[in-house]
Design an enzyme around this catalytic site. Structure first.
Site, short mmCIF file in Angstrom:
data_model
loop_
_atom_site.label_atom_id
_atom_site.label_comp_id
_atom_site.label_asym_id
_atom_site.label_seq_id
_atom_site.Cartn_x
_atom_site.Cartn_y
_atom_site.Cartn_z
CG ASP A 1 -2.32 0.81 1.02
OD1 ASP A 1 -2.68 0.85 -0.06
OD2 ASP A 1 -2.36 1.82 1.55
CG ASP B 1 5.41 8.85 -11.00
OD1 ASP B 1 5.84 8.87 -9.84
OD2 ASP B 1 5.56 7.94 -11.80
CE LYS C 1 7.89 5.65 -9.69
NZ LYS C 1 6.49 5.78 -10.21
NE ARG D 1 4.76 -0.08 -5.81
CZ ARG D 1 4.40 1.10 -6.24
NH1 ARG D 1 5.19 1.72 -7.08
NH2 ARG D 1 3.58 1.95 -5.89
P1 IMP Z 1 -1.20 2.08 -4.78
O1 IMP Z 1 -1.04 1.54 -3.30
O2 IMP Z 1 -0.29 1.38 -5.61
O3 IMP Z 1 -2.54 1.61 -5.16
O4 IMP Z 1 -1.25 3.55 -4.70
C1 IMP Z 1 -2.07 4.32 -4.23
C2 IMP Z 1 -2.08 5.81 -4.59
O5 IMP Z 1 -0.70 6.42 -4.58
C3 IMP Z 1 -2.55 5.88 -6.20
O6 IMP Z 1 -3.20 7.17 -6.50
C4 IMP Z 1 -1.21 6.14 -6.97
O7 IMP Z 1 -1.22 6.52 -8.17
C5 IMP Z 1 -0.15 6.71 -6.20
N1 IMP Z 1 1.06 6.19 -6.13
C6 IMP Z 1 1.46 4.97 -5.59
N2 IMP Z 1 2.88 4.88 -6.09
C7 IMP Z 1 3.10 5.87 -6.83
C8 IMP Z 1 4.18 6.10 -7.61
O8 IMP Z 1 5.29 5.64 -7.54
N3 IMP Z 1 4.13 7.11 -8.26
C9 IMP Z 1 3.18 8.09 -8.37
N4 IMP Z 1 1.96 7.82 -7.73
C10 IMP Z 1 1.99 6.57 -6.98
#
Ligand code: IMP
Length: 223
Positions: A60, A183, A201, A207
């Site tokens: 998450d 991003d 990145k 992550r």
């Molecule tokens: P998720 O947990 O990967 O579903 O991400 C949750 C939210 O954070 C979403 O709105 C994604 O677009 C944003 N998000 C997560 N990781 C990134 C990233 O590496 N770059 C940009 N936005 C991110």
């Protein structure tokens, strides 16, 4: 085999840089409402493990803007769909004090569950505490009085090991065409994440950092 609970093949490809044997598991776990990424990921990992019967990881992630008290944080996905990333950028600029800078962080928590106990180590272990159980609310089995419900919501369910990765940066006007999500408004070391190549990145991302920590621990555990 280790399963990464996601429908995003890009995440699995990134995970393969740190893990020898991992494949995607498309399973829709319950995303509880919580202001903690760890609680959300831990609950998901417990539930996905109960479903798959194999070792799983659930992640998450979110963007935490200092000037907005950490908003949108765990609500990043919803806020991206509603306010939009430019809206978050404008909000951040409006709320910034003169002496307060434009700092922000991307955070990612990876939760691992294989149904086993873990030996002590610096990384936290979530043991299905009452906060998680309360946030999840009573499920069908608990309402029916079944204390042994094994769908991830049971407070006495298996422990979950947590790994956090953080990258700090600044909120800027959108730049760049790459990446996804926030991003374009997140700058690190002079480049927005949307201006970086995938490799650049991944090398610094929240992550990537969480996966690197997890990969190191997982290799030792598998030896
Ligand atoms: P998720 O947990 O990967 O579903 O991400 C949750 C939210 O954070 C979403 O709105 C994604 O677009 C944003 N998000 C997560 N990781 C990134 C990233 O590496 N770059 C940009 N936005 C991110």
């Amino acid at each position: 085999m280790l399963r990464y609970v996601t429908t995003n093949e890009g995440k699995v490809a990134e995970a393969r840089e740190y893990l020898d044997d991992v494949s995607a598991l498309a399973y829709e776990y319950t995303e509880i409402q919580s202001d903690s990424l760890a609680d959300i990921a831990a609950r998901g990992a417990r539930e996905a493990h109960a479903h798959a019967g194999e070792p799983v990881i659930v992640d998450d992630a979110g963007l935490f803007v200092d000037a907005l008290g950490g908003f949108p944080g765990p609500y990043s996905s919803y806020v991206e769909d509603t306010v939009g990333i430019e809206g978050v950028g404008r909000l951040a600029a409006r709320e910034r004090d003169e002496d307060q800078d434009d700092r922000a962080a991307f955070r990612c928590v990876i939760a691992y569950c294989d149904g086993e106990e873990f030996a002590a180590s610096p990384d936290p272990v979530e043991r299905g505490d009452r906060v998680t159980a309360a946030a999840a609310g009573p499920d069908e089995d608990e309402r029916a009085g079944d204390e042994d419900a094994d769908d991830g919501s049971n407070p006495s369910g298996p422990p979950v090991k947590l790994f956090e990765g953080v990258v700090r940066g600044r909120i800027v006007e959108p730049r760049g065409d790459g990446g996804f999500g926030y991003d374009p408004i997140f700058e690190h070391d002079g480049q927005t994440m949307a201006e970086m190549s995938t490799a650049e990145k991944n090398a610094i991302s929240h992550r990537g950092r969480a996966l690197a920590k997890f990969g190191e621990w997982y290799h030792e555990r598998s030896e």
